[in-house]
Scaffold this active site. Structure first.
Site, PDB file in Angstrom:
ATOM      1  CB  SER A   1     -12.297   1.629 -11.019  1.00  0.00           C
ATOM      2  OG  SER A   1     -12.940   2.262  -9.932  1.00  0.00           O
TER       3      SER A   1
ATOM      4  CE1 TYR B   1     -15.004   4.847 -14.450  1.00  0.00           C
ATOM      5  CE2 TYR B   1     -15.215   4.096 -12.179  1.00  0.00           C
ATOM      6  CZ  TYR B   1     -14.432   4.531 -13.229  1.00  0.00           C
ATOM      7  OH  TYR B   1     -13.070   4.652 -13.068  1.00  0.00           O
TER       8      TYR B   1
END
Length: 257
Positions: free
Chosen positions: A146, A160
């Site tokens: 990501s 995250y």
């Protein structure tokens, strides 16, 4: 006649994983579609692939459990004979931004177990099955990381972001470790993408506009756009590419978002 390649796609029933399944199947791969929970989306996707002339199986399994990860590879090999490509797309996050002071123990543990440990288990089993020091002939791994890994994520998404930073580290380190085994490993780093994981994006118009406005191209990605990058990294066209972190982000995103 060239034999079709075999791909195992974790988290393959929805979002980026499902788009990768469709793209790989269109490219001629036989695909094992991993899912967790409700089997409906995986079965529907498999039906679509078969209707279009492809070959696939669906496999339930939680990537945070090393025994279940091993079973995914065992079942894929029992059906198709080998695994040539692992696309590791399974990942989790909280639905909404949560400040670190307020995040629950269970959420932290879930993110770390799936995104970090799950990635490690999947890479380990891929190395065991694909590596030339065993019975394998080599292969490739594509991890779905990501853009959150680049700066630690958006505000309220730091756990995250940290988990995806670990994914990037694995891609870089394992590229060196697995090269003698004839295994390539790379990661794609999507920006905000219109998938179920984006959560609040679909339910809050103000939040959606703010996220889209933080991206230079002025919009979020579609899963199919990320899948194109995944399929290229898995292909022979990327035969000398390993240890790469490929951003699919519309130019990045603003830290203030």
């Amino acid at each position: 006649m060239t034999q079709p390649k075999i791909a195992l796609v974790t988290g393959g029933a929805s979002g980026i994983g499902a788009a990768a399944v469709r793209r790989l199947a269109a490219a001629g791969y036989r695909v094992a579609i991993n899912y967790v929970g409700d089997d409906g989306p995986a079965r529907a996707l498999a039906g679509q692939i078969r209707d279009e002339g492809g070959e696939c199986i669906t496999l339930a399994g939680d990537v945070s459990d090393p025994a279940q990860v091993a079973a995914l590879f065992d079942t894929t090999i029992a059906k198709f004979g080998r695994v040539d490509a692992l696309v590791h797309s399974a990942g989790v996050d909280t639905a909404w931004p949560v400040p670190i002071a307020k995040i629950e123990d269970a959420d932290v543990e879930r993110i770390v177990r799936v995104n970090v440990l799950g990635t490690m288990w999947c890479c380990r089993e891929a190395a065991r099955r694909m590596g030339t020091s065993g019975d394998g002939a080599g292969g490739c791994i594509v991890l779905v990381s990501s853009m959150a890994a680049t700066i630690g994520g958006r505000v309220g998404k730091t756990v995250y972001g940290a988990s995806k930073g670990a994914v990037d580290g694995l891609a870089k380190g394992l590229a060196r470790e697995l090269a003698p085994e004839k295994i390539r490993i790379n990661a794609v780093r999507p920006g905000a993408t219109e998938t179920p994981m984006l959560g609040a994006f679909a339910h809050d118009e103000v939040y959606a506009r703010r996220i889209a406005g933080s991206i230079p191209m002025g919009r979020v990605a579609q899963p199919e756009e990320v899948a194109e990058a995944i399929c290229w990294l898995a292909s022979d066209a990327a035969s000398f590419v390993s240890g790469a972190l490929l951003d699919v982000s519309g130019g990045g995103f603003s830290i203030a978002s």
